[in-house]
Design a protein around this motif. Structure first.
Motif, mmCIF file in Angstrom:
data_model
loop_
_atom_site.group_PDB
_atom_site.id
_atom_site.type_symbol
_atom_site.label_atom_id
_atom_site.label_comp_id
_atom_site.label_asym_id
_atom_site.label_seq_id
_atom_site.Cartn_x
_atom_site.Cartn_y
_atom_site.Cartn_z
ATOM 1 N N SER A 150 0.850 -1.192 0.000
ATOM 2 C CA SER A 150 0.000 0.000 0.000
ATOM 3 C C SER A 150 0.882 1.236 0.000
ATOM 4 O O SER A 150 2.023 1.200 0.456
ATOM 5 N N SER A 151 0.342 2.349 -0.488
ATOM 6 C CA SER A 151 1.154 3.549 -0.689
ATOM 7 C C SER A 151 0.362 4.807 -0.356
ATOM 8 O O SER A 151 -0.868 4.805 -0.368
ATOM 9 N N ILE A 152 1.109 5.882 -0.116
ATOM 10 C CA ILE A 152 0.467 7.164 0.137
ATOM 11 C C ILE A 152 -0.111 7.774 -1.131
ATOM 12 O O ILE A 152 -0.839 8.776 -1.059
ATOM 13 N N ASP A 153 0.182 7.193 -2.309
ATOM 14 C CA ASP A 153 -0.364 7.739 -3.560
ATOM 15 C C ASP A 153 -1.742 7.166 -3.889
ATOM 16 O O ASP A 153 -2.192 7.278 -5.021
ATOM 17 N N THR A 154 -2.411 6.519 -2.922
ATOM 18 C CA THR A 154 -3.769 5.968 -2.993
ATOM 19 C C THR A 154 -3.825 4.605 -3.681
ATOM 20 O O THR A 154 -4.916 4.070 -3.877
ATOM 21 N N THR A 155 -2.699 4.024 -4.041
ATOM 22 C CA THR A 155 -2.718 2.771 -4.778
ATOM 23 C C THR A 155 -2.265 1.586 -3.922
ATOM 24 O O THR A 155 -1.612 1.751 -2.888
ATOM 25 N N CYS A 156 -2.620 0.379 -4.394
ATOM 26 C CA CYS A 156 -2.075 -0.880 -3.892
ATOM 27 C C CYS A 156 -1.494 -1.625 -5.093
ATOM 28 O O CYS A 156 -2.102 -1.647 -6.159
ATOM 29 N N THR A 157 -0.315 -2.223 -4.904
ATOM 30 C CA THR A 157 0.352 -2.932 -5.993
ATOM 31 C C THR A 157 0.596 -4.374 -5.578
ATOM 32 O O THR A 157 1.098 -4.629 -4.479
ATOM 33 N N VAL A 158 0.234 -5.305 -6.452
ATOM 34 C CA VAL A 158 0.493 -6.719 -6.226
ATOM 35 C C VAL A 158 1.764 -7.091 -6.983
ATOM 36 O O VAL A 158 1.868 -6.879 -8.193
ATOM 37 N N TRP A 159 2.745 -7.648 -6.245
ATOM 38 C CA TRP A 159 4.048 -7.992 -6.814
ATOM 39 C C TRP A 159 4.226 -9.496 -6.843
ATOM 40 O O TRP A 159 3.801 -10.208 -5.933
ATOM 41 N N ASN A 160 4.907 -9.972 -7.880
ATOM 42 C CA ASN A 160 5.420 -11.337 -7.915
ATOM 43 C C ASN A 160 6.900 -11.244 -7.569
ATOM 44 O O ASN A 160 7.707 -10.768 -8.364
ATOM 45 N N ILE A 161 7.267 -11.665 -6.353
ATOM 46 C CA ILE A 161 8.650 -11.488 -5.921
ATOM 47 C C ILE A 161 9.579 -12.518 -6.556
ATOM 48 O O ILE A 161 10.807 -12.334 -6.529
ATOM 49 N N ASP A 162 9.026 -13.591 -7.132
ATOM 50 C CA ASP A 162 9.872 -14.554 -7.840
ATOM 51 C C ASP A 162 10.405 -13.973 -9.138
ATOM 52 O O ASP A 162 11.570 -14.198 -9.500
ATOM 53 N N THR A 163 9.560 -13.214 -9.835
ATOM 54 C CA THR A 163 9.970 -12.604 -11.097
ATOM 55 C C THR A 163 10.335 -11.137 -10.952
ATOM 56 O O THR A 163 10.763 -10.507 -11.923
ATOM 57 N N ALA A 164 10.147 -10.580 -9.722
ATOM 58 C CA ALA A 164 10.473 -9.169 -9.444
ATOM 59 C C ALA A 164 9.696 -8.223 -10.358
ATOM 60 O O ALA A 164 10.232 -7.218 -10.844
ATOM 61 N N THR A 165 8.412 -8.523 -10.582
ATOM 62 C CA THR A 165 7.578 -7.701 -11.457
ATOM 63 C C THR A 165 6.237 -7.429 -10.791
ATOM 64 O O THR A 165 5.725 -8.258 -10.042
ATOM 65 N N PRO A 166 5.619 -6.262 -11.098
ATOM 66 C CA PRO A 166 4.267 -6.004 -10.600
ATOM 67 C C PRO A 166 3.244 -6.748 -11.439
ATOM 68 O O PRO A 166 3.336 -6.801 -12.668
ATOM 69 N N ILE A 167 2.254 -7.335 -10.782
ATOM 70 C CA ILE A 167 1.170 -8.021 -11.489
ATOM 71 C C ILE A 167 0.078 -7.038 -11.866
ATOM 72 O O ILE A 167 -0.422 -7.032 -12.984
ATOM 73 N N THR A 168 -0.297 -6.194 -10.910
ATOM 74 C CA THR A 168 -1.315 -5.187 -11.178
ATOM 75 C C THR A 168 -1.211 -4.096 -10.135
ATOM 76 O O THR A 168 -0.673 -4.303 -9.048
ATOM 77 N N GLN A 169 -1.698 -2.927 -10.493
ATOM 78 C CA GLN A 169 -1.774 -1.814 -9.550
ATOM 79 C C GLN A 169 -3.214 -1.377 -9.439
ATOM 80 O O GLN A 169 -3.892 -1.168 -10.449
ATOM 81 N N LEU A 170 -3.692 -1.252 -8.218
ATOM 82 C CA LEU A 170 -5.095 -0.979 -7.954
ATOM 83 C C LEU A 170 -5.246 0.413 -7.361
ATOM 84 O O LEU A 170 -4.617 0.741 -6.343
ATOM 85 N N ILE A 171 -6.039 1.223 -8.006
ATOM 86 C CA ILE A 171 -6.353 2.548 -7.456
ATOM 87 C C ILE A 171 -7.541 2.350 -6.529
ATOM 88 O O ILE A 171 -8.702 2.431 -6.921
ATOM 89 N N ALA A 172 -7.221 2.061 -5.279
ATOM 90 C CA ALA A 172 -8.228 1.526 -4.374
ATOM 91 C C ALA A 172 -8.995 2.591 -3.599
ATOM 92 O O ALA A 172 -10.118 2.356 -3.199
ATOM 93 N N HIS A 173 -8.387 3.725 -3.351
ATOM 94 C CA HIS A 173 -8.998 4.738 -2.489
ATOM 95 C C HIS A 173 -8.752 6.131 -3.069
ATOM 96 O O HIS A 173 -7.988 6.299 -4.022
#
Length: 376
Positions: A150-173
Motif C-alpha cells: 500500500s502507498s500514500i499515492d492511494t494505490t495498492c500494488t500486487v508484486w510477484n517477488i519470484d519474477t520481481a515484477t508487478p502483477i497489477t496496480q489498484l487505485i483503491a482509495h
C-alpha cells in the motif's frame, strides 16, 4: 522445574517493525530453540534504518542470531517497506561474511542477511518515474510469491517477488492507503473504486461537521491498520489515527462495527489476532500497555469442528454495537508500545539450565529499544 514466561532483547536503536519467522526449520522438533527467531527493524527519520534477526540464547535473553545450533537451517526470506519493497535473504549456514545487522561490520558467526531485490515502480496516479513511499505490505500465505503493498499515492500494488515484477496496480482509495491485508485463505481486497469493490467501513464524520462539497471532503480520521482473524476471516479489526478504541467489523454486515474495544488511555499503535481457535486479540498503545481481549463470550462458536469453511457466528446486523471495556490480561511496559506480533505454535523445550518453556504461542512487543516475548 522453572517455567520461562518472559524473554528480552535490547537493540541499539528504537525498534518499530517486528515479526516472527513463520517457517519451521528442518528437525525443529529436536531443536525447538530454532523456532525462537524474530525479524526486527529500527525507526529513525533518515535512510539509515537497520534490520536484525534475533534468536534465543538462554532462558531469559534473546540475542543477535549468530550461533550455529542448527547448521542445516534453510534459506528464509524477509520483506520490508519504505521507499520500496525490499526482499532480503537470510541464510542460516553461511560462512561468517557479514553480521545479521544490515549496514554493520561483520561480527562473526555462520548467519547472514543480504538484499535479494528492491521493487519500486511508476504509479498510475503520479507522473514521476519512481513510486511513492510505501506504508505497509501483506504476504500471501497461500501463494508465497505474491506480496501486496500500500502507498500514500492511494494505490495498492500486487508484486510477484519470484519474477520481481508487478502483477497489477489498484487505485483503491481516494486518499492515502496506510495498510493492506490478504483475506485469510482467499485472494481478496477491500477496494473502493473497482467494479466489484465493497465499502466495509467508513470513518464517521465528526458531529456538527459541515456537509462536503465538490471541492472539499469531510475531515475524517484515517484508518491506520487492518487485521483479519485467521480463525474466522469474517472478522476484521481496525483503529483510527490517534484513536484510543479498536473497532471489530463483520464482513457479512458492513457499514458499522459490531464490537468496539475501549481500554486504552492513549492512541493505539498495533493489534494482532492469535492463531488459535479461541478469538484472542492483543492491542498495544502509547499508554505503555498491551491488552489481551477474549472475544469468545461475545460471539457464538460454530457447532462443527474447525475446517477451512467453519466460521464463528457474528452478532446479527440489527444488534446494537457491543462495547467491551474489560480485557482479560494487561501487561505494562516502561515505554510506549509501538508494535506487537504473535508467534506460530512453538513446541516446549528444556534448556541446559533446567528452565523450560511450555508449548504454545508467544507475544512479542516492541517498546523503545526493548523487545519482550511474553508466553501467553
Amino acid at each position: 522445574m522453572t517455567q520461562t514466561t518472559l524473554l528480552q532483547y535490547e537493540a541499539p536503536w528504537p525498534v518499530h517493525a517486528i515479526d516472527w519467522c513463520k517457517s519451521t526449520a528442518p528437525g525443529h522438533q529436536s531443536r525447538p530453540r530454532s523456532a525462537f527467531r524474530l525479524g526486527i527493524a529500527s525507526f529513525t527519520e533518515d535512510y539509515r534504518n537497520r534490520i536484525a534477526i534475533v534468536g534465543l540464547q538462554d532462558e531469559r535473553v534473546l540475542v543477535e542470531d549468530d550461533y550455529t545450533d542448527y547448521p542445516d537451517f534453510v534459506t528464509l526470506l524477509l520483506a520490508t517497506t519504505g521507499d520500496a519493497l525490499r526482499v532480503w535473504e537470510y541464510i542460516g549456514d553461511a560462512p561468517p561474511a557479514s553480521s545479521a545487522y544490515v549496514g554493520r561490520q561483520p561480527s562473526g558467526g555462520g548467519h547472514r542477511l543480504t538484499l535479494k531485490t528492491a521493487l519500486s515502480g511508476q504509479s498510475k496516479v503520479q507522473s514521476q518515474n519512481t513510486g511513492a513511499p510505501l506504508t505497509s505490505f501483506s504476504w500471501n500465505e497461500k501463494a508465497p510469491s505474491l506480496v501486496v503493498t500500500s502507498s500514500i499515492d492511494t494505490t495498492c500494488t500486487v508484486w510477484n517477488i519470484d519474477t520481481a515484477t508487478p502483477i497489477t496496480q489498484l487505485i483503491a482509495h481516494d486518499r492515502e492507503v496506510y495498510d493492506v491485508a490478504w483475506l485469510p485463505g482467499l485472494r481478496a481486497f477491500d477496494l473502493r473504486s473497482l467494479e466489484h469493490s465493497t465499502i466495509l467501513y467508513e470513518t464517521p464524520a465528526p458531529k456538527g461537521a459541515a456537509p462536503p462539497t465538490q471541492s472539499s471532503r469531510l475531515p475524517t480520521s484515517p484508518l491506520l491498520r487492518i487485521a483479519f482473524n485467521p480463525a474466522d476471516s469474517n472478522y476484521m479489526t481496525t483503529f483510527h489515527m490517534d484513536g484510543t478504541d479498536v473497532q471489530i467489523l463483520d464482513m457479512r454486515s458492513p457499514g458499522q462495527p459490531v464490537i468496539e474495544l475501549r481500554g486504552h488511555r492513549s492512541q493505539v499503535n498495533a493489534m494482532g489476532w492469535s492463531t488459535t481457535e479461541r478469538p484472542l486479540l492483543a492491542t498495544a498503545s502509547d499508554d505503555c500497555q498491551v491488552l489481551l481481549w477474549d472475544l469468545a463470550g461475545h460471539t457464538q462458536t460454530a457447532t462443527s469442528p474447525r475446517t477451512a469453511n467453519s466460521r464463528l457466528n457474528s452478532p446479527r446486523p440489527d444488534v446494537k454495537k457491543r462495547i467491551i471495556t474489560d480485557p482479560i490480561m494487561a501487561y505494562s511496559a516502561s515505554n510506549e508500545v509501538t508494535n506487537l506480533a504473535w508467534s506460530p505454535q512453538i513446541p516446549g523445550m528444556t534448556m541446559n539450565t533446567g528452565h523450560s518453556t511450555g508449548p504454545g504461542e508467544w507475544l512479542a512487543i516492541a517498546s523503545g529499544k526493548s523487545i519482550k516475548a511474553l508466553k501467553v
